[in-house]
Motif scaffolding. Sequence first.
Motif, PDB file in Angstrom:
ATOM      1  N   VAL A  69     -66.414  38.277  51.078  1.00 10.74           N
ATOM      2  CA  VAL A  69     -65.044  38.748  51.292  1.00 10.74           C
ATOM      3  C   VAL A  69     -64.997  39.561  52.585  1.00 10.74           C
ATOM      4  O   VAL A  69     -66.043  39.992  53.078  1.00 10.74           O
ATOM      5  N   PRO A  70     -63.827  39.777  53.155  1.00  9.84           N
ATOM      6  CA  PRO A  70     -63.744  40.582  54.374  1.00  9.84           C
ATOM      7  C   PRO A  70     -64.360  41.967  54.158  1.00  9.84           C
ATOM      8  O   PRO A  70     -64.300  42.525  53.053  1.00  9.84           O
ATOM      9  N   PRO A  71     -64.946  42.537  55.207  1.00  6.42           N
ATOM     10  CA  PRO A  71     -65.666  43.807  55.067  1.00  6.42           C
ATOM     11  C   PRO A  71     -64.782  45.033  54.882  1.00  6.42           C
ATOM     12  O   PRO A  71     -65.255  46.078  54.451  1.00  6.42           O
ATOM     13  N   GLY A  72     -63.500  44.911  55.171  1.00 11.11           N
ATOM     14  CA  GLY A  72     -62.579  46.034  54.981  1.00 11.11           C
ATOM     15  C   GLY A  72     -62.111  46.095  53.539  1.00 11.11           C
ATOM     16  O   GLY A  72     -62.834  45.695  52.623  1.00 11.11           O
ATOM     17  N   GLU A  73     -60.898  46.581  53.343  1.00  8.23           N
ATOM     18  CA  GLU A  73     -60.376  46.727  51.981  1.00  8.23           C
ATOM     19  C   GLU A  73     -58.902  46.338  51.936  1.00  8.23           C
ATOM     20  O   GLU A  73     -58.152  46.620  52.874  1.00  8.23           O
ATOM     21  N   LEU A  74     -58.504  45.682  50.853  1.00 12.44           N
ATOM     22  CA  LEU A  74     -57.105  45.366  50.587  1.00 12.44           C
ATOM     23  C   LEU A  74     -56.568  46.360  49.574  1.00 12.44           C
ATOM     24  O   LEU A  74     -57.229  46.655  48.571  1.00 12.44           O
ATOM     25  N   VAL A  75     -55.353  46.863  49.833  1.00 12.38           N
ATOM     26  CA  VAL A  75     -54.711  47.827  48.941  1.00 12.38           C
ATOM     27  C   VAL A  75     -53.222  47.525  48.888  1.00 12.38           C
ATOM     28  O   VAL A  75     -52.609  47.259  49.923  1.00 12.38           O
ATOM     29  N   ALA A  76     -52.645  47.578  47.696  1.00 11.60           N
ATOM     30  CA  ALA A  76     -51.190  47.474  47.538  1.00 11.60           C
ATOM     31  C   ALA A  76     -50.685  48.908  47.410  1.00 11.60           C
ATOM     32  O   ALA A  76     -50.832  49.543  46.364  1.00 11.60           O
ATOM     33  N   LEU A  77     -50.131  49.432  48.486  1.00  6.63           N
ATOM     34  CA  LEU A  77     -49.728  50.837  48.553  1.00  6.63           C
ATOM     35  C   LEU A  77     -48.323  51.019  47.994  1.00  6.63           C
ATOM     36  O   LEU A  77     -47.357  50.461  48.504  1.00  6.63           O
ATOM     37  N   ALA A  78     -48.240  51.817  46.937  1.00  3.44           N
ATOM     38  CA  ALA A  78     -46.958  52.119  46.297  1.00  3.44           C
ATOM     39  C   ALA A  78     -46.650  53.598  46.510  1.00  3.44           C
ATOM     40  O   ALA A  78     -47.199  54.455  45.817  1.00  3.44           O
ATOM     41  N   PRO A  79     -45.788  53.918  47.459  1.00  2.00           N
ATOM     42  CA  PRO A  79     -45.504  55.323  47.765  1.00  2.00           C
ATOM     43  C   PRO A  79     -44.932  56.108  46.585  1.00  2.00           C
ATOM     44  O   PRO A  79     -45.084  57.317  46.518  1.00  2.00           O
ATOM     45  N   ASP A  80     -44.301  55.414  45.633  1.00  2.00           N
ATOM     46  CA  ASP A  80     -43.690  56.112  44.490  1.00  2.00           C
ATOM     47  C   ASP A  80     -44.625  56.225  43.288  1.00  2.00           C
ATOM     48  O   ASP A  80     -44.217  56.625  42.209  1.00  2.00           O
ATOM     49  N   ARG A  81     -45.908  55.862  43.488  1.00  2.00           N
ATOM     50  CA  ARG A  81     -46.938  55.996  42.435  1.00  2.00           C
ATOM     51  C   ARG A  81     -46.643  55.187  41.175  1.00  2.00           C
ATOM     52  O   ARG A  81     -47.023  55.560  40.079  1.00  2.00           O
ATOM     53  N   ARG A  82     -46.015  54.032  41.323  1.00  2.73           N
ATOM     54  CA  ARG A  82     -45.696  53.172  40.177  1.00  2.73           C
ATOM     55  C   ARG A  82     -46.975  52.593  39.573  1.00  2.73           C
ATOM     56  O   ARG A  82     -48.004  52.525  40.225  1.00  2.73           O
ATOM     57  N   ASP A  83     -46.868  52.140  38.331  1.00  2.00           N
ATOM     58  CA  ASP A  83     -48.016  51.559  37.625  1.00  2.00           C
ATOM     59  C   ASP A  83     -48.110  50.047  37.799  1.00  2.00           C
ATOM     60  O   ASP A  83     -49.184  49.477  37.650  1.00  2.00           O
ATOM     61  N   THR A  84     -46.988  49.400  38.050  1.00  2.00           N
ATOM     62  CA  THR A  84     -46.957  47.944  38.174  1.00  2.00           C
ATOM     63  C   THR A  84     -46.183  47.554  39.430  1.00  2.00           C
ATOM     64  O   THR A  84     -45.439  48.345  39.989  1.00  2.00           O
ATOM     65  N   ILE A  85     -46.355  46.296  39.827  1.00  5.33           N
ATOM     66  CA  ILE A  85     -45.667  45.768  41.000  1.00  5.33           C
ATOM     67  C   ILE A  85     -44.773  44.628  40.529  1.00  5.33           C
ATOM     68  O   ILE A  85     -45.260  43.633  39.992  1.00  5.33           O
ATOM     69  N   SER A  86     -43.480  44.768  40.727  1.00  7.68           N
ATOM     70  CA  SER A  86     -42.532  43.740  40.294  1.00  7.68           C
ATOM     71  C   SER A  86     -42.619  42.509  41.193  1.00  7.68           C
ATOM     72  O   SER A  86     -43.227  42.544  42.272  1.00  7.68           O
ATOM     73  N   ARG A  87     -41.965  41.438  40.773  1.00  6.43           N
ATOM     74  CA  ARG A  87     -41.949  40.186  41.542  1.00  6.43           C
ATOM     75  C   ARG A  87     -41.392  40.415  42.943  1.00  6.43           C
ATOM     76  O   ARG A  87     -41.870  39.883  43.924  1.00  6.43           O
ATOM     77  N   SER A  88     -40.370  41.233  43.062  1.00  8.85           N
ATOM     78  CA  SER A  88     -39.702  41.430  44.352  1.00  8.85           C
ATOM     79  C   SER A  88     -40.344  42.519  45.225  1.00  8.85           C
ATOM     80  O   SER A  88     -40.082  42.570  46.424  1.00  8.85           O
ATOM     81  N   ALA A  89     -41.173  43.368  44.654  1.00 12.78           N
ATOM     82  CA  ALA A  89     -41.689  44.534  45.389  1.00 12.78           C
ATOM     83  C   ALA A  89     -42.594  44.181  46.567  1.00 12.78           C
ATOM     84  O   ALA A  89     -42.507  44.818  47.614  1.00 12.78           O
ATOM     85  N   LEU A  90     -43.462  43.172  46.434  1.00  8.61           N
ATOM     86  CA  LEU A  90     -44.328  42.795  47.562  1.00  8.61           C
ATOM     87  C   LEU A  90     -43.553  42.100  48.684  1.00  8.61           C
ATOM     88  O   LEU A  90     -43.674  42.507  49.839  1.00  8.61           O
ATOM     89  N   PRO A  91     -42.746  41.078  48.380  1.00 12.12           N
ATOM     90  CA  PRO A  91     -42.009  40.433  49.481  1.00 12.12           C
ATOM     91  C   PRO A  91     -41.038  41.365  50.200  1.00 12.12           C
ATOM     92  O   PRO A  91     -40.846  41.258  51.405  1.00 12.12           O
TER      93      PRO A  91
END
Length: 110
Positions: A69-91
Amino acid sequence: MIQILVPDANDSLIELELDGMTVFLRLSWNSEAQQWVLSIENAYNELVVAGIAVVPDTRLLADYRHLPVPPGELVALAPDRRDTISRSALPSGEVALLYVNAAEVVDGKV
């Protein structure tokens, strides 16, 4: 650090160069589990890893360092500290999918 723009689709394949490594990220919306799932393919479209749940504010590649895998890191950053990511939140960019370059990862921490 770069932000990865996610298309507004239930299934997408994004070609990127991450730390000099060409990879394809497949992001799929799992409607039953109500979550995004990530798969990574190499430059030859060979599957490297599949089924990574995209969880907010969690290092997504940490458990897969034994794979190419790439040597860096992937992160889904949620500024509001949510627990889940909705269908629309990433796009929409409400939750940002970020790649932190290997040089920016310090002692395995983002």
